[in-house]
Design a protein around this motif. Structure first.
Motif, PDB file in Angstrom:
ATOM      1  N   VAL A  36       6.422   4.381 -13.088  1.00  0.00           N
ATOM      2  CA  VAL A  36       5.844   3.544 -12.037  1.00  0.00           C
ATOM      3  C   VAL A  36       6.629   2.247 -11.900  1.00  0.00           C
ATOM      4  O   VAL A  36       7.004   1.836 -10.792  1.00  0.00           O
ATOM      5  CB  VAL A  36       4.348   3.256 -12.314  1.00  0.00           C
ATOM      6  N   SER A  39      10.009   2.590 -10.335  1.00  0.00           N
ATOM      7  CA  SER A  39       9.959   2.869  -8.898  1.00  0.00           C
ATOM      8  C   SER A  39       9.622   1.619  -8.089  1.00  0.00           C
ATOM      9  O   SER A  39       9.653   1.650  -6.866  1.00  0.00           O
ATOM     10  CB  SER A  39       8.940   3.968  -8.610  1.00  0.00           C
ATOM     11  N   LYS A  41       6.685   0.140  -8.072  1.00  0.00           N
ATOM     12  CA  LYS A  41       5.275   0.167  -7.667  1.00  0.00           C
ATOM     13  C   LYS A  41       4.417  -0.595  -8.664  1.00  0.00           C
ATOM     14  O   LYS A  41       4.828  -0.852  -9.794  1.00  0.00           O
ATOM     15  CB  LYS A  41       4.788   1.613  -7.571  1.00  0.00           C
ATOM     16  N   ASP A  42       3.209  -0.913  -8.237  1.00  0.00           N
ATOM     17  CA  ASP A  42       2.239  -1.559  -9.118  1.00  0.00           C
ATOM     18  C   ASP A  42       1.588  -0.524 -10.024  1.00  0.00           C
ATOM     19  O   ASP A  42       1.471   0.650  -9.667  1.00  0.00           O
ATOM     20  CB  ASP A  42       1.151  -2.252  -8.300  1.00  0.00           C
ATOM     21  N   ASN A  47      -0.955   5.285  -8.701  1.00  0.00           N
ATOM     22  CA  ASN A  47       0.477   5.377  -9.016  1.00  0.00           C
ATOM     23  C   ASN A  47       0.721   6.008 -10.379  1.00  0.00           C
ATOM     24  O   ASN A  47       1.707   6.725 -10.567  1.00  0.00           O
ATOM     25  CB  ASN A  47       1.130   3.996  -8.939  1.00  0.00           C
ATOM     26  N   TRP A  50       0.440   9.699  -9.853  1.00  0.00           N
ATOM     27  CA  TRP A  50       1.682  10.153  -9.213  1.00  0.00           C
ATOM     28  C   TRP A  50       2.777  10.333 -10.273  1.00  0.00           C
ATOM     29  O   TRP A  50       3.479  11.346 -10.289  1.00  0.00           O
ATOM     30  CB  TRP A  50       2.124   9.130  -8.150  1.00  0.00           C
TER      31      TRP A  50
END
Length: 68
Positions: A36, A39, A41-42, A47, A50
């Motif tokens: 995460v 990438s 992202k938070d 997430n 994912w």
């Protein structure tokens, strides 16, 4: 006024970080949190889920695909 080359900007090859220094794998397991964060992202439950699915499908190579 001198036009000495000593103040010239380095070529792109001299400024670029060598590829061998860009890889983050240290031989340890890759966590969903690692994926995460790599990438950009938070760290949210969505997430992280994912990342878990991506790691299950691709393994630790999923991190290498995100990094240069």
């Amino acid at each position: 006024m001198s036009t000495s080359q000593s103040h010239a900007s380095p070529s792109p090859e001299e400024r670029a970080t060598p590829d061998r220094l860009l890889h983050a794998r240290t031989g340890t397991d890759v966590s969903p949190e690692d994926l995460v964060l790599a990438s950009g992202k938070d760290l949210t439950p969505h997430n992280l889920e994912w990342a878990r699915r991506k790691l299950a499908a691709e393994g630790p190579a999923a991190l290498e695909k995100l990094l240069p």
